[in-house]
Design a protein around this motif. Sequence first.
Motif, short mmCIF file in Angstrom:
data_model
loop_
_atom_site.label_atom_id
_atom_site.label_comp_id
_atom_site.label_asym_id
_atom_site.label_seq_id
_atom_site.Cartn_x
_atom_site.Cartn_y
_atom_site.Cartn_z
N GLN A 27 1.66 0.52 1.48
CA GLN A 27 0.46 -0.15 2.02
C GLN A 27 -0.46 -0.60 0.89
O GLN A 27 -1.01 -1.70 0.93
CB GLN A 27 -0.31 0.82 2.92
N ILE A 28 -0.61 0.24 -0.13
CA ILE A 28 -1.46 -0.12 -1.28
C ILE A 28 -0.80 -1.26 -2.06
O ILE A 28 -1.48 -2.18 -2.52
CB ILE A 28 -1.75 1.13 -2.16
N TRP A 29 0.53 -1.20 -2.18
CA TRP A 29 1.27 -2.28 -2.86
C TRP A 29 1.06 -3.62 -2.13
O TRP A 29 0.91 -4.67 -2.76
CB TRP A 29 2.76 -1.91 -2.89
N GLY A 37 -12.79 -3.47 -6.67
CA GLY A 37 -12.67 -4.01 -5.31
C GLY A 37 -11.70 -3.20 -4.47
O GLY A 37 -11.23 -3.67 -3.43
N GLU A 38 -11.44 -1.95 -4.85
CA GLU A 38 -10.37 -1.16 -4.23
C GLU A 38 -10.85 -0.47 -2.95
O GLU A 38 -10.68 0.75 -2.79
CB GLU A 38 -9.84 -0.12 -5.22
N PHE A 39 -11.42 -1.21 -2.03
CA PHE A 39 -11.99 -0.61 -0.82
C PHE A 39 -10.89 -0.14 0.15
O PHE A 39 -10.98 0.94 0.72
CB PHE A 39 -12.94 -1.61 -0.13
N PHE A 40 -9.86 -0.96 0.32
CA PHE A 40 -8.77 -0.59 1.22
C PHE A 40 -8.04 0.66 0.69
O PHE A 40 -7.84 1.64 1.42
CB PHE A 40 -7.78 -1.76 1.38
N SER A 41 -7.67 0.59 -0.59
CA SER A 41 -6.87 1.67 -1.18
C SER A 41 -7.62 3.00 -1.20
O SER A 41 -7.07 4.04 -0.83
CB SER A 41 -6.46 1.31 -2.61
N SER A 42 -8.88 2.97 -1.63
CA SER A 42 -9.64 4.23 -1.69
C SER A 42 -9.91 4.74 -0.28
O SER A 42 -9.85 5.95 -0.03
CB SER A 42 -10.94 4.05 -2.47
N GLY A 43 -10.17 3.82 0.68
CA GLY A 43 -10.43 4.21 2.06
C GLY A 43 -9.23 4.91 2.68
O GLY A 43 -9.35 5.94 3.35
N LEU A 44 -8.06 4.35 2.43
CA LEU A 44 -6.81 4.92 2.96
C LEU A 44 -6.62 6.35 2.45
O LEU A 44 -6.28 7.26 3.22
CB LEU A 44 -5.67 4.03 2.44
#
Length: 483
Positions: A27-29, A37-44
Amino acid sequence: MTEKMKTADLLDWLDEQTPRFTHMSDQIWEHPEILWGEFFSSGLQMDFFEKEGFRITRNPAGMNTAFIAEWGHGKPVLAFIGEYDALPGLSQALKPEREPIIAGAPGHGCGHNLLGVAGLAAAVATQKWMEKNQFTGTIRYYGCPAEEIGGGKVFMARDGLFDDLDAALSYHPGIYNMPSHMATVAIVSSNFNFKGVSAHAGSAPYMGRSALDAVELMNVGANFLREHVLDGTRIQYVITNGGQAANIVPEFASVNYILRAEKPEYLMEVAERLRNIAKGAALMTDTTFEEVFESGFANMTSNRYLAALMEKVMQTIGPVEFTKEEMAYAQKINNTFPGTNADYIEDKIDTLKIPEEFAALLRKYKDLPLLGGNFPAMDGGAVFKGATDVGDLSQVAPTGALWTACFPTCTPGHSWANVATGGMSIGHKGMMHAARILTLTAVEMFTDQTHFQKAREEFEKAMAGKKYKPLIPEGFQPLQRKP
Ligand SMILES: [Zn+2]
């Protein structure tokens, strides 16, 4: 009393849970996010840790894509280190030839999708084991943004967020399975923005003062400086603004500089000499300039004791088995780069001053595009010319470093090739190998806590009474984007 969890049960648990971890890494890939800007990755990752019962600290050191997840209480405190930022322009499909998914978009060219999830998996696995076996102590996972320039860990280190750590275990995807003894250089980067006077380049150039001339003269000065610095010092630049049209004397021009050196004190000296060159260029061209600091990472001193411990653990779990299909896929990627697999291995042995015993082991694999074997922690005394903000952490707490095989041998770092293997089974295998090594090392450390003490003794000796000093100016703040 609940039944104890054995090491074999823990490895079984990691095997069972593997689909959850590889899914997160993929998902992160699939959502590559560049620095800050890592909002998705850190949130996950935060959601995952929260569901597993970890306490979450949001926005540590004022960074809105950073977090700290913590479980347990009291001493010792052991940290796993996570990163999740991608690189610009490296969008790449899961194919063994260069083919962007979206041209110009970012991609995980340094494998940080694997890096973070390996640490996360190890943190959760260690938690399960501590819970079952009723061990006390604290496990922490640091979600660190902007490793590729920016340096989330620099701000965490400056703000004292690593100060109470007894030890930290870091990991990076690479081409072999090897706990690392390697040192890395210190690095600083700045933008030099020159301002002149615009004018018609044909009819009134005498009225103009060219900011681009200043940039070019600064670069000439820097190129002459190269000869008169210590070997191993690197000076690199790109012109980020050279004006807009040749018929206008450029009013604004900018150049971005990166300097690298083994010793931070020496790096600061070279930075001052470069600043003087900028002053000279401004004087020569009758322009002005401002220097806008960008980032600074301390040099890394990884802990040999922790590397040796990881090596011992690694030897108990066997190599990574790559399939024929994976080997063929990796070989196709290797074929797009110059040189043979064997050339690449010889080059590594040479540039990293790899000791003979380890070199002989590596040569056994010289015709393979993927190195699944477990290699001893090498110690040739070479200083790696790449830099990482793990350097700042390593100046504050004993830090073990580990590499595992996720990329084909001939590929340079920060390339499309790393994206092409980081989102499929090759990367997954390397990532889970790392998760196992990190977990079993943590278990060993909590079981026999003299390991913390021994790692600390080496750390104190290496620091020789010196206190960590960040390479960023006082009060310098991380860039913050909006979600
Ligand atoms: Zn990296």
